[in-house]
Structures are given as structure tokens and as C-alpha cells.
Motif scaffolding. Structure first.
Motif, mmCIF file in Angstrom:
data_model
loop_
_atom_site.group_PDB
_atom_site.id
_atom_site.type_symbol
_atom_site.label_atom_id
_atom_site.label_comp_id
_atom_site.label_asym_id
_atom_site.label_seq_id
_atom_site.Cartn_x
_atom_site.Cartn_y
_atom_site.Cartn_z
ATOM 1 N N MET A 31 7.732 0.321 7.867
ATOM 2 C CA MET A 31 7.858 0.314 6.607
ATOM 3 C C MET A 31 7.766 1.887 6.251
ATOM 4 O O MET A 31 8.301 2.108 5.252
ATOM 5 N N ALA A 32 6.883 2.626 6.715
ATOM 6 C CA ALA A 32 6.516 3.869 6.522
ATOM 7 C C ALA A 32 7.922 4.700 6.756
ATOM 8 O O ALA A 32 8.495 5.553 6.076
ATOM 9 N N ALA A 33 8.703 4.523 7.882
ATOM 10 C CA ALA A 33 10.026 5.037 8.309
ATOM 11 C C ALA A 33 11.056 4.714 7.142
ATOM 12 O O ALA A 33 11.698 5.554 6.504
ATOM 13 N N ALA A 34 11.100 3.456 6.754
ATOM 14 C CA ALA A 34 11.991 3.203 5.428
ATOM 15 C C ALA A 34 11.847 3.874 4.271
ATOM 16 O O ALA A 34 12.600 3.859 3.377
ATOM 17 N N LEU A 35 10.549 4.144 4.208
ATOM 18 C CA LEU A 35 9.976 4.562 2.837
ATOM 19 C C LEU A 35 9.740 6.156 2.932
ATOM 20 O O LEU A 35 9.381 6.749 1.944
ATOM 21 N N ASP A 36 10.158 6.682 4.039
ATOM 22 C CA ASP A 36 10.058 8.246 4.115
ATOM 23 C C ASP A 36 8.583 8.756 3.966
ATOM 24 O O ASP A 36 8.567 9.741 3.559
ATOM 25 N N VAL A 37 7.599 8.160 4.568
ATOM 26 C CA VAL A 37 6.556 8.510 4.698
ATOM 27 C C VAL A 37 6.158 8.666 6.242
ATOM 28 O O VAL A 37 6.242 7.734 7.127
ATOM 29 N N LYS A 38 5.241 9.891 6.362
ATOM 30 C CA LYS A 38 5.145 10.240 7.874
ATOM 31 C C LYS A 38 3.764 9.263 8.449
ATOM 32 O O LYS A 38 2.855 9.230 7.422
ATOM 33 N N ALA A 39 3.886 8.722 9.431
ATOM 34 C CA ALA A 39 2.665 7.663 9.631
ATOM 35 C C ALA A 39 2.183 8.182 11.192
ATOM 36 O O ALA A 39 2.901 8.389 11.962
ATOM 37 N N ARG A 85 0.871 -1.158 -0.007
ATOM 38 C CA ARG A 85 -0.044 -0.100 -0.033
ATOM 39 C C ARG A 85 0.960 1.299 0.134
ATOM 40 O O ARG A 85 0.694 2.240 -0.614
ATOM 41 N N LEU A 86 1.985 1.307 0.730
ATOM 42 C CA LEU A 86 2.701 2.476 0.958
ATOM 43 C C LEU A 86 3.195 2.706 -0.647
ATOM 44 O O LEU A 86 3.537 3.918 -1.135
ATOM 45 N N LEU A 87 3.759 1.745 -1.369
ATOM 46 C CA LEU A 87 4.412 2.072 -2.549
ATOM 47 C C LEU A 87 3.517 2.337 -3.338
ATOM 48 O O LEU A 87 3.726 2.800 -4.786
ATOM 49 N N ALA A 88 2.003 2.128 -3.223
ATOM 50 C CA ALA A 88 1.039 2.651 -4.404
ATOM 51 C C ALA A 88 0.546 3.905 -4.014
ATOM 52 O O ALA A 88 -0.208 4.366 -4.591
ATOM 53 N N LEU A 89 1.078 4.514 -2.922
ATOM 54 C CA LEU A 89 0.638 6.182 -2.803
ATOM 55 C C LEU A 89 0.923 6.971 -3.957
ATOM 56 O O LEU A 89 2.177 6.971 -4.634
ATOM 57 N N ASP A 90 0.109 7.932 -4.124
ATOM 58 C CA ASP A 90 0.296 8.730 -5.022
ATOM 59 C C ASP A 90 1.005 10.075 -4.331
ATOM 60 O O ASP A 90 1.165 9.906 -3.263
ATOM 61 N N GLU A 91 1.509 11.107 -5.108
ATOM 62 C CA GLU A 91 1.966 12.125 -4.398
ATOM 63 C C GLU A 91 1.162 13.032 -3.429
ATOM 64 O O GLU A 91 1.766 13.375 -2.413
ATOM 65 N N ALA A 92 0.008 12.996 -3.656
ATOM 66 C CA ALA A 92 -0.851 13.882 -2.714
ATOM 67 C C ALA A 92 -0.976 12.876 -1.243
ATOM 68 O O ALA A 92 -1.061 13.557 -0.411
ATOM 69 N N GLU A 93 -1.188 11.595 -1.528
ATOM 70 C CA GLU A 93 -1.228 10.863 -0.581
ATOM 71 C C GLU A 93 0.033 10.861 0.319
ATOM 72 O O GLU A 93 -0.032 10.716 1.682
ATOM 73 N N ARG A 94 1.070 10.533 -0.306
ATOM 74 C CA ARG A 94 2.552 10.728 0.742
ATOM 75 C C ARG A 94 2.638 11.779 1.221
ATOM 76 O O ARG A 94 2.863 12.000 2.369
ATOM 77 N N ALA A 95 2.079 13.154 0.701
ATOM 78 C CA ALA A 95 2.198 14.382 1.405
ATOM 79 C C ALA A 95 1.540 14.237 2.529
ATOM 80 O O ALA A 95 1.806 14.923 3.631
ATOM 81 N N ALA A 96 0.168 13.872 2.504
ATOM 82 C CA ALA A 96 -0.845 13.699 3.625
ATOM 83 C C ALA A 96 -0.366 13.006 4.741
ATOM 84 O O ALA A 96 -0.526 13.111 5.807
ATOM 85 N N GLY A 97 0.290 11.995 4.425
ATOM 86 C CA GLY A 97 0.578 11.168 5.532
ATOM 87 C C GLY A 97 -0.484 9.919 5.758
ATOM 88 O O GLY A 97 -1.290 10.252 5.345
ATOM 89 N N VAL A 98 0.117 8.914 6.357
ATOM 90 C CA VAL A 98 -0.729 7.755 6.491
ATOM 91 C C VAL A 98 -1.206 7.647 7.949
ATOM 92 O O VAL A 98 -0.579 7.949 8.641
ATOM 93 N N VAL A 99 -2.434 6.708 8.274
ATOM 94 C CA VAL A 99 -2.961 6.529 9.319
ATOM 95 C C VAL A 99 -3.479 4.970 9.240
ATOM 96 O O VAL A 99 -4.058 4.586 8.226
ATOM 97 N N ALA A 100 -3.286 4.191 10.451
ATOM 98 C CA ALA A 100 -3.501 2.834 10.413
ATOM 99 C C ALA A 100 -4.107 2.677 11.727
ATOM 100 O O ALA A 100 -3.822 3.156 12.693
ATOM 101 N N VAL A 101 -5.184 1.748 12.023
ATOM 102 C CA VAL A 101 -5.454 1.093 13.163
ATOM 103 C C VAL A 101 -4.935 -0.286 13.341
ATOM 104 O O VAL A 101 -4.787 -1.065 12.357
ATOM 105 N N SER A 102 -4.625 -0.396 14.490
ATOM 106 C CA SER A 102 -3.960 -1.881 14.550
ATOM 107 C C SER A 102 -3.992 -2.328 16.225
ATOM 108 O O SER A 102 -4.147 -1.693 17.104
ATOM 109 N N GLY A 103 -4.290 -3.606 16.348
ATOM 110 C CA GLY A 103 -3.947 -4.660 17.569
ATOM 111 C C GLY A 103 -2.775 -4.731 17.862
ATOM 112 O O GLY A 103 -2.272 -5.300 18.940
#
Length: 319
Positions: free
Chosen positions: A86-94, A58-76
Motif C-alpha cells: 500500500m505504501a508503494a501504491a500511495l508513493d510513500v517510502k517504506a 494510517r498511510l492516508l492519515a500521514l502529514d507532510e512531514a511524516e510522508r517525507a520521513a518515510g514509514v517503518v513497520a514490524v511484522s511477522g
């Protein structure tokens, strides 16, 4: 419904970033269960579980606007770890939203990556907060309601089909259903005669309840196995499971913890109860299918501390 071409495309994309985990026969489990057992060791995956695959896809499929916005996830636990690492490795704010009941080790790992961590009182509240953050502009990386994520998880099944010997039955744990949806799709295409069985724990029965109801329904969560505790499955994962999975089995928490102890003793694997639940379910499968079974177990993760497992064992009188 995803197809084998989606899974193969996901593998090509994520291959530089994830581990092709071992697929190995287990003499210890073969002796314990009395039939040949092969294990797919996703606990050796980067971040300690299969979740790195779907998160990376999913991180590799982000477009420029999505990368710029940053990502959010819910998790147990494991999806949050995977996304944060993986976001840290790919330089995406999470941003990762987790219930306070999540394993302390999982919370600590997410914090160590530099991701923004938001804790809630329960999993239902975690999903609700995640929806609000998405509405505020963050890009949602859903743990299972996303075909790109499911295709990433499906690479587990693709590797198992290519690397294992003869199998009759494959067992896969279910939280929200992303892993089993992807694995079942891959196995259906590569090994159409193999039966796929899902496994849930009591108090985290979102998929079995959905199958009984004819579609996703909200469930009350009470299982100690937080990494399987989705408040509902998605229509996407439900459709895959209803079409491709033989049956979803449900085991008690105590048996899932006992399964983790048995995996440590007989397979030399340190797993979380989300993987430990496979052993009591395997015994149920053998009661149904009889002689001649050759089992495959997707050992989904190992992100449980010694203290966690020992505390659960004491709670259920398994010490």
C-alpha cells in the motif's frame, strides 16, 4: 477506545483502496460443525489479509512531514506485506522489519515492492530494531498500537454486521489484538447481542496472558504461527478486548494447522494457520454455548504457500 464513528470514518477514507470482501455462508463448514457458519473472507483482501485496511488508514492519515520521513513497520508477515504494497501504491517510502522465521513468501513479496527490508533473528529483535529506526526519524506504522489502524481493521466488523445473517458468536484471531479490537468495537455498536471470541495459538499467547495479569506483559514466543506472534499486546488493544470480548481461547499449533487443512477440504479456502486456528476454537465455543449457535468466522488471511502448510502438516503428523 474507538467508537463506531471512527470505524465509519476509516471506511470512507480507505474504500477506494481496499476490497469489500465477501461475507458468505459456508455449507461445508456448517456440515462439519453442525451449526450455521458464515465466513468473512479477508484472505481475498488486497495483499491477502485484513492488514491492508489498517495500513491504508494510517498511510492516508500521514502529514507532510511524516510522508517525507518515510514509514517503518514490524511484522511477522501480513502487516509488512500490507504496508509495503500500500505504501508503494500511495508513493510513500517504506521500511519493513521482519524476523527470519517469517514465511519465505511474505519476505519475497515485501522485497518485490521496492520497500527496504530488514531481517532479524526473532520477533523481539524486530520490535527493538523498529523502535531504533523510529527514533532515527522514520514514522512508525504500528501493527496494532494505533487507533487509526484499529479503526481501519474495524471495517471488517462493520461489513460483517451489515452483510451477515443472524449470528450469535464471532471468532477472531489475535496477534497483537488490532483486528479483534476493531471488530469487537464495530459489532458492539451494530450487533450488541453478538458474543466475540478471540483465538490465539500456544506459544503466542500475548492477549490471554495480559488478561490473566490485568494488563500487557511480555511473553516468550514459540508458536510456528508467526503472523500471530506479538511479544506483547498494547494497553490500547488490551482495553478493547477486556471490555468487549467474551473470552480468549488458546489452541495448539497442530490444531491450527489441522484447521487450515479442514478449511481447504470443507470450505474450499486456502488459509494460513492464523485463520486455521478458528476451527478448533469454534468447537470450544460450541461446547460452551450449546445448541442454537450461529457462528461467524473472520478468515483473516491466506498468505501461506503450499510448501509451508505441507511442511507443518508433516511436522505434526497430519499428512
Amino acid at each position: 477506545m474507538i467508537g463506531i464513528s471512527d470505524v465509519r470514518a476509516a471506511r470512507e477514507q480507505i474504500a477506494p483502496h481496499i476490497v469489500r470482501t465477501p461475507t458468505v455462508e459456508s455449507p461445508g463448514l456448517t456440515a462439519l460443525l453442525g451449526v450455521p457458519v458464515t465466513t468473512k473472507l479477508e484472505l481475498l483482501q488486497r495483499t491477502g489479509s485484513f492488514k491492508a485496511r489498517g495500513a491504508t488508514a494510517r498511510l492516508l492519515a500521514l502529514d507532510e512531514a511524516e510522508r517525507a520521513a518515510g514509514v517503518v513497520a514490524v511484522s511477522g508477515g501480513n502487516h509488512g506485506i500490507a504496508l509495503a504494497v500500500m505504501a508503494a501504491a500511495l508513493d510513500v517510502k517504506a521500511t519493513v522489519v521482519m524476523p527470519r522465521s517469517a514465511p519465505a513468501r511474505s519476505i519475497a513479496i515485501v522485497e518485490s515492492t521496492g520497500a527496504s527490508l530488514r531481517l532479524t533473528d526473532g520477533m523481539g529483535e524486530a520490535f527493538a530494531l523498529t523502535e531504533r529506526l523510529r527514533d532515527e526519524g522514520l514514522t512508525l506504522v504500528h501493527p496494532f498500537d494505533d487507533p487509526t489502524v484499529i479503526a481501519g481493521q474495524g471495517t471488517v466488523g462493520l461489513e460483517l454486521a451489515e452483510d451477515a445473517g443472524a449470528l450469535t458468536d464471532v471468532l477472531v484471531s489475535i496477534g497483537g489484538g488490532g483486528l479483534i479490537a476493531g471488530v469487537a468495537a464495530a459489532l458492539h455498536a451494530q450487533r450488541p447481542g453478538v458474543r466475540v471470541w478471540g483465538v490465539e495459538t500456544e506459544g503466542a499467547e500475548a492477549m490471554s496472558r495480559a488478561l490473566a495479569a490485568g494488563g500487557p506483559v511480555p511473553v516468550e514466543l514459540s508458536s510456528v504461527v508467526t503472523t500471530l506472534s506479538a511479544p506483547t499486546v498494547s494497553r490500547l488493544t488490551y482495553e478493547h478486548v477486556s471490555a468487549l470480548v467474551t473470552e480468549v481461547l488458546v489452541v495448539p499449533d497442530a490444531e491450527a494447522v489441522r484447521g487450515s487443512l479442514e478449511l481447504a477440504e470443507h470450505a474450499k479456502l486456502w488459509t494460513e494457520p492464523a485463520a486455521g486456528c478458528l476451527l478448533p476454537a469454534a468447537r470450544q465455543v460450541l461446547e460452551r454455548v450449546g445448541d442454537g449457535a450461529r457462528l461467524g468466522l473472520v478468515v483473516c488471511g491466506g498468505n501461506a504457500s503450499v510448501a509451508d502448510v505441507m511442511a507443518w502438516a508433516e511436522r505434526y503428523g497430519l499428512g
